[in-house]
Design an enzyme around this catalytic site. Structure first.
Site, PDB file in Angstrom:
ATOM      1  N   ILE A  86       0.891  -0.967   0.208  1.00 49.87           N
ATOM      2  CA  ILE A  86       0.028  -0.047  -0.117  1.00 49.87           C
ATOM      3  C   ILE A  86       0.841   1.288   0.038  1.00 49.87           C
ATOM      4  O   ILE A  86       0.307   2.280  -0.293  1.00 49.87           O
ATOM      5  CB  ILE A  86      -0.924  -0.022   1.036  1.00 49.87           C
TER       6      ILE A  86
ATOM      7  N   HIS B  34       6.496 -11.673   5.759  1.00 49.16           N
ATOM      8  CA  HIS B  34       5.934 -10.919   4.535  1.00 49.16           C
ATOM      9  C   HIS B  34       7.260 -10.813   3.771  1.00 49.16           C
ATOM     10  O   HIS B  34       8.244 -10.113   4.077  1.00 49.16           O
ATOM     11  CB  HIS B  34       5.084  -9.673   4.586  1.00 49.16           C
TER      12      HIS B  34
END
Ligand code: 5GP
Ligand code: ZN
Length: 133
Positions: A31, A99
């Site tokens: 994002i 991640h």
């Protein structure tokens, strides 16, 4: 895990831009991208880091990195990549759900490489350090 933002993304409670998904993994656009196509690849089971991820999921995770990278490569045609993850506070990890960052790189983008992350080798020789193992 209840308060984990990436578990919420997996559960569909927070929207994301998915590049690749299978039963075990999700790859989606970061994002706050640091590069065009900056992507995160996560296991669907909650694990804070690789050491906590059950071995049975490791192969699936790397396979998902490859699948996402293939898509990025086809569409954005970057000139290179940096791929890796931050582990722990000292390693700069902010979201405590493993991640893997895929950072597409483009000639002239002004970025650098993994060697620029830290330069703190300590005073012992590599040979001395090896004796610790
Ligand atoms: P870390 O510093 O933990 O390795 O990186 C966390 C990454 O997660 C950051 O690059 C940040 O932009 C990204 N991120 C945090 N919250 C969200 C979110 O809600 N959606 C998406 N797509 N990325 C997020
Ligand atoms: Zn989680």
């Amino acid at each position: 895990m209840d308060n984990c933002i990436f578990c919420k993304i997996i559960a569909g409670e927070i929207p994301n831009y998915t590049l690749y998904e299978d039963d075990f993994t999700l790859a989606f656009l970061d994002i706050t991208p640091r590069a065009k196509g900056h992507t995160l690849v996560i296991p669907k089971v909650h694990a804070e880091n690789l050491l906590e991820l059950d071995e049975s999921h490791v192969k699936n995770l790397l396979l998902a990195v490859k699948k996402a990278q293939e898509k990025l490569d086809k569409v954005l045609k970057p000139d290179g990549y940096n791929i890796g993850w931050n582990h722990g506070e000292a390693g700069g990890q902010v979201v405590p759900h493993l991640h893997i960052h895929i950072m597409p790189r483009y000639v002239g983008d002004g970025g650098t490489n993994m060697h620029a992350i830290v330069n703190n080798p300590g005073s012992e020789s590599v040979e001395e350090n090896f004796k610790l193992f």
